[in-house]
Scaffold this motif. Structure first.
Motif, short mmCIF file in Angstrom:
data_model
loop_
_atom_site.label_atom_id
_atom_site.label_comp_id
_atom_site.label_asym_id
_atom_site.label_seq_id
_atom_site.Cartn_x
_atom_site.Cartn_y
_atom_site.Cartn_z
N VAL A 36 34.08 41.36 33.76
CA VAL A 36 32.96 41.28 32.83
C VAL A 36 32.47 42.68 32.47
O VAL A 36 32.03 43.43 33.33
CB VAL A 36 31.79 40.51 33.47
N CYS A 37 32.59 43.01 31.21
CA CYS A 37 32.14 44.33 30.78
C CYS A 37 30.63 44.34 30.61
O CYS A 37 30.07 43.56 29.86
CB CYS A 37 32.81 44.72 29.46
N GLN A 38 30.00 45.25 31.31
CA GLN A 38 28.54 45.33 31.25
C GLN A 38 28.06 45.96 29.95
O GLN A 38 26.89 45.90 29.62
CB GLN A 38 28.02 46.16 32.42
N ALA A 39 28.97 46.59 29.25
CA ALA A 39 28.58 47.25 28.01
C ALA A 39 28.70 46.31 26.81
O ALA A 39 27.74 46.09 26.11
CB ALA A 39 29.44 48.48 27.79
N CYS A 40 29.87 45.76 26.61
CA CYS A 40 30.04 44.92 25.43
C CYS A 40 29.99 43.43 25.73
O CYS A 40 29.99 42.60 24.83
CB CYS A 40 31.35 45.26 24.72
N GLY A 41 29.95 43.08 27.01
CA GLY A 41 29.83 41.68 27.36
C GLY A 41 31.14 40.90 27.36
O GLY A 41 31.16 39.72 27.71
N ALA A 42 32.21 41.53 26.98
CA ALA A 42 33.49 40.84 26.92
C ALA A 42 33.94 40.38 28.31
O ALA A 42 33.63 41.01 29.32
CB ALA A 42 34.55 41.76 26.33
N VAL A 43 34.63 39.27 28.34
CA VAL A 43 35.13 38.75 29.60
C VAL A 43 36.64 38.65 29.53
O VAL A 43 37.18 37.97 28.67
CB VAL A 43 34.57 37.34 29.90
#
Lengths: 172, 172
Positions: free
Chosen positions: B95-102
DNA sequence: TTGGCTGCAAAAATTTTGCAGTACC
DNA sequence: GGTACTGCAAAATTTTTGCAGCCAA
């Protein structure tokens, strides 16, 4: 207890165009005193000495501190995120799905994982407050230790009727 | 699409004294179709073909299926847990904390971690749906790859005023 | 001073529950 | 036929917001 590797909170806040207020300092101190806590716990701790501090301020403060990197959060239990002081020794959490207990573990144990993931997909894992779910030693039945083994809670299904909500101890 | 290693849901439910109903089957199918989803997403998917199914039923169904081990859940984003079909290929989430992508990653990359933790404290990690937070390749700035490095979001603090809520893409 | 921050209270969003009727075994 | 399960609607929680006054810088 929690005077690890201090960070100049005020400076970091200012660097982001934010301000260092009494409430923010209070939240930071409460968190470093508690080690890790949910919004409620934190609010209670802060309000013990500053009763007028509102819950919404705690929410907003945490959001701000998180954005600036002065605190981090993980999802130990269902809804509520658990916040951590960056000032604290980095560690990961072992959350028992059976009894709800939360234990800490050195991050070192996951260093290789971080490297492997990094290598495999370029993704950089933030290990500082990783949460691992599973079964603690005392709750683990005599099952083979295959970490891929399907659901650990298979054979002890609810008696019938209402499904028993797993206990929710939150003390570390 | 998702006919991985099937499990006899009906049987497992009955073994627990529970029943296999149309709604439960619908939720299970929807989940296996979606791969992973939140309660809302799941409800929407189910209601597409069965409009009368209520949200509370979805909640109760998920709780029951989780207890019996037919689904699992992780906390990818803030409040809402994300559910996964056990019928699905086990994988962990980045889970990317920057862009939210999973993104997904093979569990194998974490096998050693599980073993290490097991050895260190007797805790058995459930790797099937582990969530790792951090920065995806495209969001990772040119920083040293020290997984312990303090907060990854230090220097790009909010402009000022309202803190920008990170985007929330949830597509895998 | 200036504009970010806070408290209070109201609004929104998310989950949980009670109940009577329905459907699974 | 007995009993778990469902739908609906209300209740309980948890978070978010609007605003006017306050306070760091």
């Amino acid at each position: 207890m929690a005077a690890g590797r201090s960070v100049d909170a005020a400076a970091r806040l200012r660097a982001a165009g934010l301000r260092s207020t009494g409430q923010r300092r209070a939240v930071l101190e409460a968190l470093s005193r508690l080690g890790h806590a949910t919004v409620d716990e934190l609010a209670a701790e802060v309000q013990a000495s500053m009763p007028e501090v509102s819950l919404s301020t705690v929410y907003r403060t945490l959001e701000a501190l998180d954005a600036v990197g002065l605190v981090t959060h993980t999802h130990l239990h269902h809804g509520a995120p658990t916040y951590h002081s960056v000032d604290d020794e980095p560690h990961l959490h072992l959350v028992c799905q059976a009894c709800g207990a939360v234990a800490s573990e050195s991050v070192e144990v996951a260093l290789d994982l971080a490297t492997a993931v990094r290598r495999a997909s370029g993704f950089r894992v933030d290990l500082t407050h990783l949460a691992l779910h599973g079964r603690c030693a005392s709750c683990a039945p005599a099952i083979p230790d295959d970490p891929l083994a399907p659901p650990l809670h298979t054979s002890e299904a609810p008696a019938a009727g209402s499904l028993p909500a797993p206990p929710t101890l939150t003390e570390a």
